[in-house]
Design a protein around this motif. Structure first.
Motif, PDB file in Angstrom:
ATOM      1  N   GLY A 142     143.544   1.953 -11.461  1.00 15.89           N
ATOM      2  CA  GLY A 142     142.872   0.671 -11.606  1.00 15.89           C
ATOM      3  C   GLY A 142     141.563   0.764 -12.350  1.00 15.89           C
ATOM      4  O   GLY A 142     140.904  -0.247 -12.585  1.00 15.89           O
ATOM      5  N   LYS A 184     143.399  -1.520  -4.477  1.00 15.06           N
ATOM      6  CA  LYS A 184     143.259  -2.943  -4.803  1.00 15.06           C
ATOM      7  C   LYS A 184     143.261  -3.161  -6.306  1.00 15.06           C
ATOM      8  O   LYS A 184     143.979  -4.032  -6.827  1.00 15.06           O
ATOM      9  CB  LYS A 184     141.962  -3.474  -4.196  1.00 15.06           C
ATOM     10  N   ALA A 185     142.464  -2.386  -7.034  1.00 16.59           N
ATOM     11  CA  ALA A 185     142.367  -2.563  -8.481  1.00 16.59           C
ATOM     12  C   ALA A 185     143.685  -2.217  -9.170  1.00 16.59           C
ATOM     13  O   ALA A 185     144.124  -2.915 -10.098  1.00 16.59           O
ATOM     14  CB  ALA A 185     141.235  -1.696  -9.036  1.00 16.59           C
ATOM     15  N   ARG A 187     146.696  -2.397  -7.952  1.00 14.06           N
ATOM     16  CA  ARG A 187     147.670  -3.453  -7.650  1.00 14.06           C
ATOM     17  C   ARG A 187     147.476  -4.631  -8.586  1.00 14.06           C
ATOM     18  O   ARG A 187     148.445  -5.223  -9.088  1.00 14.06           O
ATOM     19  CB  ARG A 187     147.497  -3.876  -6.187  1.00 14.06           C
ATOM     20  N   GLU A 188     146.221  -4.962  -8.860  1.00 16.61           N
ATOM     21  CA  GLU A 188     145.929  -6.085  -9.758  1.00 16.61           C
ATOM     22  C   GLU A 188     146.373  -5.776 -11.187  1.00 16.61           C
ATOM     23  O   GLU A 188     146.963  -6.623 -11.866  1.00 16.61           O
ATOM     24  CB  GLU A 188     144.433  -6.389  -9.724  1.00 16.61           C
ATOM     25  N   ASP A 191     150.193  -5.861 -11.419  1.00 18.46           N
ATOM     26  CA  ASP A 191     150.680  -7.241 -11.462  1.00 18.46           C
ATOM     27  C   ASP A 191     150.493  -7.837 -12.852  1.00 18.46           C
ATOM     28  O   ASP A 191     151.364  -8.549 -13.368  1.00 18.46           O
ATOM     29  CB  ASP A 191     149.948  -8.100 -10.428  1.00 18.46           C
ATOM     30  N   TYR A 192     149.355  -7.553 -13.460  1.00 15.63           N
ATOM     31  CA  TYR A 192     149.056  -8.085 -14.793  1.00 15.63           C
ATOM     32  C   TYR A 192     150.015  -7.516 -15.843  1.00 15.63           C
ATOM     33  O   TYR A 192     150.483  -8.245 -16.730  1.00 15.63           O
ATOM     34  CB  TYR A 192     147.611  -7.733 -15.153  1.00 15.63           C
TER      35      TYR A 192
END
Length: 469
Positions: A142, A184-185, A187-188, A191-192
Motif C-alpha cells: 500500500g 488498510k492501504a 486493500r484500498e 480495490d482501485y
C-alpha cells in the motif's frame, strides 16, 4: 552486458577452470569460501560453507571470479559508482518511461521529441519481468513503490503470455498485524486496481516464535533486516502454499531516490547523492538479502524492477537537486517518482496513495511488532549481559538488547568469525548509513533503524492513528 538477477558458476571441463559471477547489485545471494586443502567453495547460503571452509565471505556484487587469475574483477561499473555528482535535468516522462517502458534493444534506438527513448523491441523494467511460465503475483504493502509496481503490472498484464496461461486478473499479497496501516492501504489499492487480493495477518507472538527460523534462513543479525524479514518470511510461506511461484516487489526505490525519512536532513545535494550511492552499493547486505532469502526459503522467487540496471542508470543520472526533499515547495521524499506517475488523464493510483509518506516495511506491518520484539529481547538479555557485550562480541558489538538477542541466535548457527563479518556494522538511524548519522547531532542519542527514529519528520498521526498520507 549481463542483465537480470543471477549467481552462477561456469565450469570448463577441458581444464576444470571456472568463473563465478554475481548480478550487478546483489539481488541474489552468493558467498565464496576457501578450505585448508586449497579448495574453493561457492554457495548461495552461508550454511553451505561454514562446516568446510577455513574462511568465507560475501561474493561482491557486480564481480567475476576466475580460477585461472585467482581474483575478482568488477564487470559492473556504471557512471554513478564513482559518486560523481550528475547534472542531467529532470524530465518526468523520461523517468516514467524508463520504469514502465524502458527500451534496451541494441542498435535500434530512436529519439522522440520529448526526449524519451524508444525502439522496435520494447523491454520494460516492470513488464520484462512478466516473462514467466509459473503462477505469479505482486507484493503490495500500500506504499508508493509496491503500489506503482502493482499498478503497472495490472495495466500491462492483459495480452501477455503470462495472462494467457494464468489469467489477466493480477493477484496481490499483503502482510500485517490485524488493523495495521499496511493492510488498510493495500486493500484500498487492490480495490482501485481490481486485483485478487490476499491478506496474511500475524500476531506479535507468531513473529517472535519464528525469529529463530528467520535468522537461520536469512543469515544475518542486523536488526532492521530481521524486523522486516519476519513478516515477509511468514507471508512467503502462505504464498507458496497457494501454488504461486514468483512475485514482483518494490525493493530498491528508497535507495535510488532517497526515500527514507532521514533524507529530509540531507545538508545538500552532494551529500544526498553520495548517500544514495552508498545505499545502493550496500543493498546486497540489507533489502536484497531479505527479499531473496525470506522468499527462497520457501521456494518462491522475487523480482525487483526498481533495480533494473538501465533504470538505475537513468534515475542516478538526474541532478540530485530534484531528489532533495523540500516541504516548503511541496516536495516530499521520492517526489520526482511520484510526479512522474501523477497522470490526471489516466491515473496510476489515487492521489493520497501516490503521495503517501514513506513507511518502512517493518513499521507499516504494525508498530506493536517492533515494540513487541524489544520487550521480548529485554526478557532474555540482562543488563549484566549488555555490560559485557564488548567482551563476548568484540566485532560488531550489539548496542541494544534486541541486537544482542539476535546475535546469540545467529552465533548458535554460524559461530565462525567469517560469518559475523558478512553482517554490516555501524551506527544507523531509520536505515541510514553511518555517514548519514552525522547529518543531525540529535540522532546519535536515538539510534534505531525504525523510521519513527527520525523525530520531527515521521508524521505524528501516522503513529497515533495508523493513518498514512
Amino acid at each position: 552486458m549481463l542483465d537480470g538477477m543471477f549467481s552462477f558458476v561456469l565450469l570448463d571441463t577441458r581444464d576444470n577452470s571456472f568463473i563465478v559471477a554475481r548480478d550487478a547489485v546483489g539481488i541474489t545471494s552468493l558467498y565464496i569460501g576457501w578450505g585448508l586443502d586449497g579448495s574453493i567453495w561457492i554457495s548461495s547460503e552461508l550454511k553451505g560453507l561454514n562446516d568446510d571452509c577455513e574462511h568465507f565471505q560475501c561474493f561482491p556484487p557486480g564481480h567475476l571470479y576466475s580460477s585461472k587469475n585467482g581474483g575478482f574483477r568488477r564487470w559492473y561499473n556504471p557512471i554513478w559508482f564513482s559518486e560523481a555528482i550528475p547534472s542531467s535535468p529532470y524530465d518526468p516522462l523520461v523517468l516514467r518511461r524508463a520504469f514502465e517502458n524502458f527500451c534496451c534493444a541494441e542498435g535500434e534506438w530512436e529519439m522522440k521529441e520529448d526526449g524519451a527513448y524508444c525502439s522496435w523491441f520494447m523491454t520494460q523494467a516492470v513488464i520484462k519481468r512478466l516473462m514467466t511460465d509459473v503462477p505469479f503475483g505482486v507484493l503490495l504493502s500500500g506504499g508508493l513503490d509496491s503500489s506503482l509496481v502493482a499498478s503497472i503490472t495490472a495495466r500491462h498484464l492483459a495480452g501477455t503470455r503470462a495472462a494467457k496461461q494464468w489469467g489477466s486478473q493480477l493477484h496481490s499479497f499483503c502482510v500485517g498485524i490485524e488493523g495495521s496501516s499496511d493492510l488498510k492501504a493495500a486493500r484500498e489499492v487492490a480495490d482501485y486496481l481490481g486485483t485478487i487480493h490476499h491478506e496474511s495477518t500475524f500476531t506479535v507472538q507468531d513473529g517472535i516464535d519464528t525469529i529463530e527460523d528467520v535468522i537461520y534462513h536469512i543469515e544475518t543479525f542486523d536488526v532492521t533486516t530481521i524486523r522486516a524479514s519476519t513478516p515477509m518470511f511468514l507471508m512467503a510461506r502462505r504464498i507458496k502454499a497457494m501454488g504461486v511461484k514468483m512475485v514482483i516487489s518494490g525493493e530498491g526505490s528508497d535507495e535510488v531516490f532517497g526515500g527514507y525519512l532521514y533524507f529530509h536532513k540531507a545538508p545538500n545535494k552532494e551529500e544526498f547523492h553520495r548517500e544514495t550511492c552508498r545505499k545502493i552499493k550496500a543493498l546486497h547486505q540489507y533489502d536484497c538479502l531479505r527479499a531473496n532469502k525470506a522468499t527462497s526459503a520457501w521456494g518462491l522467487e522475487v523480482r525487483v524492477p526498481f533495480l533494473d540496471k538501465e533504470f538505475i542508470d537513468v534515475a542516478m543520472a538526474i541532478d540530485p537537486q530534484w531528489k532533495m526533499i523540500k516541504p516548503e515547495e511541496g516536495r516530499i521524499e521520492k517526489w520526482i517518482l511520484r510526479k512522474a506517475f501523477d497522470d490526471e488523464e489516466r491515473p496510476y493510483l489515487p492521489k493520497h496513495i501516490l503521495y503517501r509518506q514513506k513507511e518502512q516495511f517493518s513499521d507499516g506491518v504494525g508498530y506493536s511488532w517492533i515494540d513487541g520484539l524489544k520487550a521480548h529481547a529485554a526478557e532474555h538479555v540482562s543488563d549484566k549481559m549488555m555490560q559485557n557485550a564488548a567482551h563476548i562480541f568484540p566485532h560488531n558489538t550489539p548496542s541494544s538488547k534486541e541486537a544482542y538477542y539476535y546475535r546469540m541466535i545467529f552465533d548458535k548457527y554460524f559461530p565462525q568469525n567469517s560469518a559475523s563479518v558478512t553482517v554490516p556494522e555501524g551506527a544507523s538511524v531509520a536505515c541510514s548509513t553511518a555517514k548519514a548519522v552525522e547529518w543531525d547531532a540529535s540522532w546519535s542519542s536515538n539510534l534505531d533503524p525504525s523510521g519513527r527514529a527520525v523525530l520531527g519528520v515521521h508524521q505524528a498521526d501516522a503513529v497515533d492513528n495508523g493513518n498514512k498520507t
